[in-house]
Design a protein around this motif. Sequence first.
Motif, PDB file in Angstrom:
ATOM      1  N   ARG A  29       5.420  -3.454  -5.813  1.00  0.00           N
ATOM      2  CA  ARG A  29       4.142  -3.530  -6.516  1.00  0.00           C
ATOM      3  C   ARG A  29       2.973  -3.390  -5.553  1.00  0.00           C
ATOM      4  N   ALA A  30       3.159  -3.936  -4.358  1.00  0.00           N
ATOM      5  CA  ALA A  30       2.091  -3.893  -3.355  1.00  0.00           C
ATOM      6  C   ALA A  30       2.713  -4.145  -1.991  1.00  0.00           C
ATOM      7  N   LEU A  31       1.946  -3.861  -0.947  1.00  0.00           N
ATOM      8  CA  LEU A  31       2.428  -4.075   0.426  1.00  0.00           C
ATOM      9  C   LEU A  31       1.364  -4.917   1.134  1.00  0.00           C
ATOM     10  N   ILE A  32       1.491  -6.224   0.964  1.00  0.00           N
ATOM     11  CA  ILE A  32       0.476  -7.141   1.498  1.00  0.00           C
ATOM     12  C   ILE A  32       1.169  -8.229   2.310  1.00  0.00           C
ATOM     13  N   TYR A  33       0.642  -8.478   3.508  1.00  0.00           N
ATOM     14  CA  TYR A  33       1.212  -9.476   4.417  1.00  0.00           C
ATOM     15  C   TYR A  33       0.139 -10.442   4.901  1.00  0.00           C
ATOM     16  N   LYS A  34       0.586 -11.641   5.261  1.00  0.00           N
ATOM     17  CA  LYS A  34      -0.279 -12.523   6.040  1.00  0.00           C
ATOM     18  C   LYS A  34      -0.212 -12.076   7.496  1.00  0.00           C
ATOM     19  N   LYS A  35      -1.359 -11.998   8.145  1.00  0.00           N
ATOM     20  CA  LYS A  35      -1.344 -11.653   9.564  1.00  0.00           C
ATOM     21  C   LYS A  35      -0.845 -12.847  10.371  1.00  0.00           C
ATOM     22  N   PRO A  36      -0.125 -12.591  11.460  1.00  0.00           N
ATOM     23  CA  PRO A  36       0.294 -13.708  12.305  1.00  0.00           C
ATOM     24  C   PRO A  36      -0.920 -14.449  12.873  1.00  0.00           C
ATOM     25  N   THR A  64     -10.600 -11.889  11.891  1.00  0.00           N
ATOM     26  CA  THR A  64     -10.554 -11.285  10.557  1.00  0.00           C
ATOM     27  C   THR A  64     -10.115 -12.352   9.545  1.00  0.00           C
ATOM     28  N   THR A  65      -9.748 -11.883   8.365  1.00  0.00           N
ATOM     29  CA  THR A  65      -9.181 -12.767   7.351  1.00  0.00           C
ATOM     30  C   THR A  65      -7.658 -12.860   7.539  1.00  0.00           C
ATOM     31  N   ASP A  66      -7.025 -13.655   6.675  1.00  0.00           N
ATOM     32  CA  ASP A  66      -5.592 -13.902   6.849  1.00  0.00           C
ATOM     33  C   ASP A  66      -4.692 -12.835   6.240  1.00  0.00           C
ATOM     34  N   TYR A  67      -5.140 -12.186   5.169  1.00  0.00           N
ATOM     35  CA  TYR A  67      -4.236 -11.301   4.431  1.00  0.00           C
ATOM     36  C   TYR A  67      -4.831  -9.914   4.282  1.00  0.00           C
ATOM     37  N   ASN A  68      -3.985  -8.884   4.459  1.00  0.00           N
ATOM     38  CA  ASN A  68      -4.412  -7.540   4.086  1.00  0.00           C
ATOM     39  C   ASN A  68      -3.216  -6.652   3.772  1.00  0.00           C
ATOM     40  N   GLY A  69      -3.520  -5.494   3.197  1.00  0.00           N
ATOM     41  CA  GLY A  69      -2.457  -4.567   2.825  1.00  0.00           C
ATOM     42  C   GLY A  69      -2.958  -3.496   1.893  1.00  0.00           C
ATOM     43  N   VAL A  70      -2.030  -2.887   1.153  1.00  0.00           N
ATOM     44  CA  VAL A  70      -2.388  -1.774   0.281  1.00  0.00           C
ATOM     45  C   VAL A  70      -1.819  -2.001  -1.122  1.00  0.00           C
ATOM     46  N   TYR A  71      -2.636  -1.718  -2.128  1.00  0.00           N
ATOM     47  CA  TYR A  71      -2.249  -1.901  -3.529  1.00  0.00           C
ATOM     48  C   TYR A  71      -2.905  -0.808  -4.360  1.00  0.00           C
ATOM     49  N   ARG A  72      -2.084  -0.077  -5.098  1.00  0.00           N
ATOM     50  CA  ARG A  72      -2.583   1.014  -5.949  1.00  0.00           C
ATOM     51  C   ARG A  72      -3.522   1.949  -5.183  1.00  0.00           C
ATOM     52  N   GLY A  73      -3.123   2.248  -3.953  1.00  0.00           N
ATOM     53  CA  GLY A  73      -3.892   3.193  -3.143  1.00  0.00           C
ATOM     54  C   GLY A  73      -5.130   2.634  -2.482  1.00  0.00           C
ATOM     55  N   LYS A  74      -5.416   1.354  -2.727  1.00  0.00           N
ATOM     56  CA  LYS A  74      -6.638   0.770  -2.169  1.00  0.00           C
ATOM     57  C   LYS A  74      -6.312  -0.243  -1.060  1.00  0.00           C
TER      58      LYS A  74
ATOM     59  N   VAL B 106       3.083   4.816   2.524  1.00  0.00           N
ATOM     60  CA  VAL B 106       2.835   6.102   1.856  1.00  0.00           C
ATOM     61  C   VAL B 106       3.113   5.978   0.358  1.00  0.00           C
ATOM     62  N   PHE B 107       4.171   5.269  -0.003  1.00  0.00           N
ATOM     63  CA  PHE B 107       4.501   5.044  -1.415  1.00  0.00           C
ATOM     64  C   PHE B 107       3.318   4.406  -2.165  1.00  0.00           C
ATOM     65  N   HIS B 108       2.635   3.487  -1.500  1.00  0.00           N
ATOM     66  CA  HIS B 108       1.531   2.778  -2.150  1.00  0.00           C
ATOM     67  C   HIS B 108       0.190   3.506  -2.019  1.00  0.00           C
ATOM     68  N   GLY B 109       0.210   4.703  -1.464  1.00  0.00           N
ATOM     69  CA  GLY B 109      -1.021   5.492  -1.422  1.00  0.00           C
ATOM     70  C   GLY B 109      -1.827   5.309  -0.153  1.00  0.00           C
ATOM     71  N   GLY B 110      -1.241   4.701   0.867  1.00  0.00           N
ATOM     72  CA  GLY B 110      -1.940   4.558   2.138  1.00  0.00           C
ATOM     73  C   GLY B 110      -1.677   5.740   3.053  1.00  0.00           C
ATOM     74  N   ILE B 111      -2.375   5.761   4.178  1.00  0.00           N
ATOM     75  CA  ILE B 111      -2.176   6.792   5.200  1.00  0.00           C
ATOM     76  C   ILE B 111      -1.384   6.165   6.344  1.00  0.00           C
ATOM     77  N   GLY B 112      -0.239   6.763   6.660  1.00  0.00           N
ATOM     78  CA  GLY B 112       0.621   6.226   7.724  1.00  0.00           C
ATOM     79  C   GLY B 112       0.886   7.272   8.787  1.00  0.00           C
ATOM     80  N   PHE B 113       0.833   6.867  10.034  1.00  0.00           N
ATOM     81  CA  PHE B 113       1.130   7.822  11.118  1.00  0.00           C
ATOM     82  C   PHE B 113       1.617   7.094  12.366  1.00  0.00           C
TER      83      PHE B 113
END
Lengths: 179, 179
Positions: A29-36, A64-74, B106-113
């Motif tokens: 559904r999404a690719l979101i992680y807490k940063k170490p 930065t903040t604690d969490y980031n990632g990608v969801y629905r292209g954003k 890439v699946f979630h619409g991000g740019i990966g390299f």
Amino acid sequence: MHQKSYSSRGMRLENDINDSNKYYRELDRALIYKKPTPVQVVHVDYPKRQRAKITEAYYKTPSTTDYNGVYRGKYIDFEAKETKNKTSFPLFMIHPHQIKHLKKVVFHGGIGFFIIRFNYHNETYLVDSKLLIDKIENIDKSSIPYSWFQSHGILIQEGLCPRLAYLKAVDELYFKEDK
Amino acid sequence: MHQKSYSSRGMRLENDINDSNKYYRELDRALIYKKPTPVQVVHVDYPKRQRAKITEAYYKTPSTTDYNGVYRGKYIDFEAKETKNKTSFPLFMIHPHQIKHLKKVVFHGGIGFFIIRFNYHNETYLVDSKLLIDKIENIDKSSIPYSWFQSHGILIQEGLCPRLAYLKAVDELYFKEDK
């Protein structure tokens, strides 16, 4: 009864978010992680036939903040805080570098928000970062009333899987036109 | 002479990328950070009137790549590796979890390299993640020839500010239609 209920719950927002992110990742559904948590390593021992052991290190302030990632292209970026306070959220919990970072997230076209939990009420709200930052920068007090979150945040549905269905709130707030 | 030039350069790709990211952040071009190295903390001392001191901890294997952030409204995610090899890039340097993670990006619409530096040649290439992963999964050897990167990667321009103008390569590869 409230008192008992929140003390047995403890302060476990971070675990709930990590579990929810794991659930969202497993379902793609999404690719979101807490940063170490950043750690400044001063000394490392390298014992024979054993893995490297850090023997002196210190916690660093994250920039930065604690969490980031990608969801629905954003690009998604957020900070999560919980308070035991009953009537308001204390502003000292949000650091200047987090505000600065979330402003930049929005500037670059990302989605930025806060997840704020009121342990006493067993309620967790998602609030748009610009909305909360504007409030913080225009308030004379050192806290924001609980009622403000009730009217300006989205109450996050809680359950078993995911523990915290916060992406539903993200859909409602940022992807409404796509439905 | 090459030998001397690359040994004096050392293995400093990470520093170059961090410097470039800082430059891009300061100019509000992009918001990209290296994630902290994950550390498993086993013991912490809390001396009086001093900050907490971690006295036992171990490095953990990251489950993601090293760098992510937001650029021109898109989620950006990449891994960087450098090799002293003259003729090829050894595949053991790219870990299965990094491949899995970049596929999901890439699946979630991000740019990966990937950013791959050949220290011997003083050259750093940006390669699309799908392109390199396809190559890795369809090659019988344990390395990819240097010439493959010359023909399939984009040579990153190096200079003083930024050290590594890798966003130019990102523009060329992922935003060409916008120009």
